[in-house]
Every structure is written in C-alpha cells, then in structure tokens.
Design a protein around this motif. Structure first.
Motif, PDB file in Angstrom:
ATOM      1  N   ILE A 192      38.732 -23.686 138.935  1.00  0.00           N
ATOM      2  CA  ILE A 192      40.269 -24.524 139.686  1.00  0.00           C
ATOM      3  C   ILE A 192      41.074 -25.715 138.214  1.00  0.00           C
ATOM      4  O   ILE A 192      41.753 -25.637 137.667  1.00  0.00           O
ATOM      5  N   ALA A 193      39.356 -26.345 137.765  1.00  0.00           N
ATOM      6  CA  ALA A 193      39.368 -27.192 136.125  1.00  0.00           C
ATOM      7  C   ALA A 193      39.731 -26.750 135.177  1.00  0.00           C
ATOM      8  O   ALA A 193      40.787 -26.884 134.510  1.00  0.00           O
ATOM      9  N   VAL A 214      40.288 -32.684 140.284  1.00  0.00           N
ATOM     10  CA  VAL A 214      41.567 -32.216 140.159  1.00  0.00           C
ATOM     11  C   VAL A 214      42.056 -32.490 141.385  1.00  0.00           C
ATOM     12  O   VAL A 214      43.539 -32.649 141.744  1.00  0.00           O
ATOM     13  N   ALA A 215      40.911 -32.821 141.995  1.00  0.00           N
ATOM     14  CA  ALA A 215      41.613 -32.680 143.268  1.00  0.00           C
ATOM     15  C   ALA A 215      41.780 -34.260 144.133  1.00  0.00           C
ATOM     16  O   ALA A 215      43.049 -34.716 144.324  1.00  0.00           O
ATOM     17  N   ALA A 216      41.616 -34.887 142.776  1.00  0.00           N
ATOM     18  CA  ALA A 216      42.099 -36.437 142.452  1.00  0.00           C
ATOM     19  C   ALA A 216      43.242 -36.840 142.540  1.00  0.00           C
ATOM     20  O   ALA A 216      44.588 -36.980 142.888  1.00  0.00           O
ATOM     21  N   THR A 220      47.474 -37.596 144.653  1.00  0.00           N
ATOM     22  CA  THR A 220      48.390 -38.319 144.095  1.00  0.00           C
ATOM     23  C   THR A 220      49.591 -37.797 143.797  1.00  0.00           C
ATOM     24  O   THR A 220      50.526 -38.398 143.475  1.00  0.00           O
ATOM     25  N   GLY A 221      49.748 -36.271 143.520  1.00  0.00           N
ATOM     26  CA  GLY A 221      50.770 -35.236 144.129  1.00  0.00           C
ATOM     27  C   GLY A 221      50.594 -34.828 142.272  1.00  0.00           C
ATOM     28  O   GLY A 221      51.503 -34.414 142.465  1.00  0.00           O
ATOM     29  N   ASP A 222      49.681 -34.638 141.452  1.00  0.00           N
ATOM     30  CA  ASP A 222      50.315 -34.060 139.904  1.00  0.00           C
ATOM     31  C   ASP A 222      50.512 -32.488 140.609  1.00  0.00           C
ATOM     32  O   ASP A 222      49.638 -32.084 141.013  1.00  0.00           O
ATOM     33  N   GLY A 262      39.253 -31.919 151.212  1.00  0.00           N
ATOM     34  CA  GLY A 262      39.633 -31.950 151.937  1.00  0.00           C
ATOM     35  C   GLY A 262      41.319 -31.090 152.094  1.00  0.00           C
ATOM     36  O   GLY A 262      41.339 -29.648 152.096  1.00  0.00           O
ATOM     37  N   ASP A 263      42.278 -31.806 152.709  1.00  0.00           N
ATOM     38  CA  ASP A 263      43.166 -31.533 152.632  1.00  0.00           C
ATOM     39  C   ASP A 263      43.535 -30.788 151.512  1.00  0.00           C
ATOM     40  O   ASP A 263      44.907 -29.578 151.483  1.00  0.00           O
ATOM     41  N   VAL A 264      43.760 -30.972 150.516  1.00  0.00           N
ATOM     42  CA  VAL A 264      44.359 -30.657 149.006  1.00  0.00           C
ATOM     43  C   VAL A 264      44.274 -28.864 149.226  1.00  0.00           C
ATOM     44  O   VAL A 264      45.130 -27.920 148.435  1.00  0.00           O
TER      45      VAL A 264
END
Length: 317
Positions: A192-193, A214-216, A220-222, A262-264
């Motif tokens: 993923i990264a 990446v999840a963080a 934030t919408g990146d 989570g939801d991501v």
C-alpha cells in the motif's frame, strides 16, 4: 469446571510468546523472548525452550494436557516441521518433535499463524457464533484461515485459507512467491505504501512512509493515499469473494495493522465486495474488524490444542 490447561506458543520473526491457557481462553501464565531470527536454527530453538522452561516451571504446569503452536509459515502440520520465511535458520525444522521433548512428551498441535488467529477469532472474537468464516491478517504480509461447518479447517499441512497468495490480477506484478498479482502483492501494508509513493504521495515532516501514515493521509482526503487503499480494498474484496464462492463463508474478519485503518479500508472494501460477491449465496457476506488483538496467536494456538484433545477423547485415543 474442567481444570485442565493447555500450553500455547506463538512463534514469529520478532518474538516467541508462550502461555498457559484455560478452557475459557484465559491466559494464566505468560513467557516471552525475542526471536533470534538471524541466528542458526538451534539458537532459535533455545529461545523456544527458554519460553517453555518458564511455563514448565510454573506450579500450574501439572494441569497442562497438550501444547498448541501457531508459527509463522510455511508450516507442515503433517510432517511436524516449519520453514518460516523470516527465520532463515529454520528450514523443514522438526519443531513439533523438539517441543514435545521439551514439554515432557505432551501431545503437540502445529498450525500456521493465520490459522491460529482464525481459531482465536472464532472462539472468542469477531467470528464467534459463525460456522463458516474467513479470517485474514493484513500487515507486512497477508495470511488467513478458514472455519467451515463450525470447525477450524487447517488442511493437511496447516496452511488452508492462505488468501494472501490467491491471484486477483492475472497480469499483475510478480509476487515474491513466484505467482502474479497476489492479494498480498497489492493489499499488504508495505505494498500500500509503495504504491502511494510511486504515484506521488509524500510523507509529512516526520518522514513516516508506513501504511499507517498513508491511512492518516487518506483520512484527510489525500487522493493518492485514498486510491492506494481503494486498490488494496479491491484486491481483498476479490479474494474474499472468491473464497466465499468456493466454500460459502458468511463473515470475513480482517485483522493486522492494515485492518486498523478503519473506514479508510472498510468503506471501499464493502463497496468493492458488493461488486465481486454477486451470486445469491454470497451476497449477504459481512465484513468485520478483528477483535482479539495481540494475544490472538496464543489464544488460537490454545484453541487448536483444545480441539485436538477433544477430537482424541471422542476417538477414544
């Protein structure tokens, strides 16, 4: 109440954990050592023997009736051997025989770590009450296990349910296992990264390039971070749907570091699953985060040992 206990070992590339566990899944005694993963096989085994030594030295050891081992794989349950990818000193290593000798000849049950976590989630966690389940560990790699007809289905060698190496992209990247487009090659944390970085995502000032970072960013919408998690979710959905179509599971449980996103992860996963799991008998499949946390490997190894003991008693052995 049954006063018998089982011993459990959870063996990975970082740590070797041991415990005495009762019939309700409670951990009564713990022991742990770092895994000397870069050392030779006998040095690694000495660390296992030290963990077992702490358990056998406990006043409760006399109640132990079996030993369950959940080990990083590949494992071979039928031969009693392990060849963990991240412990190069162990190749076809006769772990079951060595543990039996160190544990006073108690019966020993060996399963892969993904199967152990499945056993834990079915006994005490998110898959409790489900007779047909797939449990996945999505972290540095992608592992898993199956419960079918209410029983852990480890398969002859103890590796059944290894969903990380189902191919979901026929023309995809070469996976280190030798196949192409495996679930693990797309959905594991490092992949993923890697994909996010290749597509232009940049870490913050702390330089953290992990899947958690990446999840963080995705939260934030990146858009690049979001897209990398969506691609992982698509691969997981394809693997889950294929499994459900083959063996009719009704729940897929996802644990490991990536499962904590989570939801991501879960929002695009549920959406993708509705596109892949289209047949009537797989349409009601639910997806849930794992509940067992860091003790899952120990609790699952104990569950496997308890199941073996129950089977032996039923067979009159």
């Amino acid at each position: 109440m049954h006063t018998d206990l089982v011993a459990a070992l959870d063996i990975g590339g970082t740590k070797i954990a041991g415990a005495l566990v009762d019939g309700q899944g409670r951990i009564l005694v713990r022991a742990q050592r770092p895994t000397p993963a870069r050392e030779d096989g006998d040095t690694v085994m000495r660390a296992v023997e030290q963990v077992l030594g702490e358990l056998t030295g406990s006043p409760l050891w006399g109640r132990a009736t079996a030993v369950g081992i959940g080990s990083a794989g590949p494992v071979d349950r039928s031969a009693g051997t392990v060849s963990p990818v991240n412990v190069p000193g162990w190749r076809d290593y006769p772990l079951v025989g060595r543990v039996r000798a160190a544990a006073g000849d108690l019966p020993v049950e060996l399963i892969g770590d993904g199967v152990a976590i499945t056993a834990a989630e079915h006994w005490q966690g998110a898959a409790r009450g489900h007779d047909n389940a797939l449990c996945m560990v999505v972290s540095t790699g992608v592992g898993g296990g199956l419960v079918l007809g209410g029983r852990l289905h480890a398969g002859p060698t103890g590796n059944a349910g290894h969903i990380g190496h189902i191919s979901v992209d026929l023309d995809g990247d070469l996976c280190p296992c030798g196949s192409h487009g495996c679930v693990e090659r797309i959905a594991s944390g490092p992949n993923i990264a890697r994909r996010a970085l290749e597509n232009g995502w940049r870490p913050g000032p702390d330089g953290d390039t992990s899947a958690a970072a990446v999840a963080a960013a995705a939260r934030t919408g990146d858009p690049v971070a979001v897209a990398s998690f969506e691609r992982a979710a698509q691969a997981l959905a394809a693997g889950i749907a294929a499994t459900a179509t083959l063996v009719e599971i009704d729940i897929a449980v996802i644990g490991g570091g990536v499962g904590k996103a989570g939801d991501v992860l879960f929002a695009p996963l549920r959406k993708a699953l509705s596109a892949y799991a289209t047949l009537s008998f797989v349409r009601h499949l639910t997806v849930a985060p794992a509940q067992m946390g860091t003790d899952a490997g120990l609790v699952g190894a104990a569950a496997a040992a308890l199941a073996r003991r129950t089977d032996a008693a039923a067979a009159g052995v």
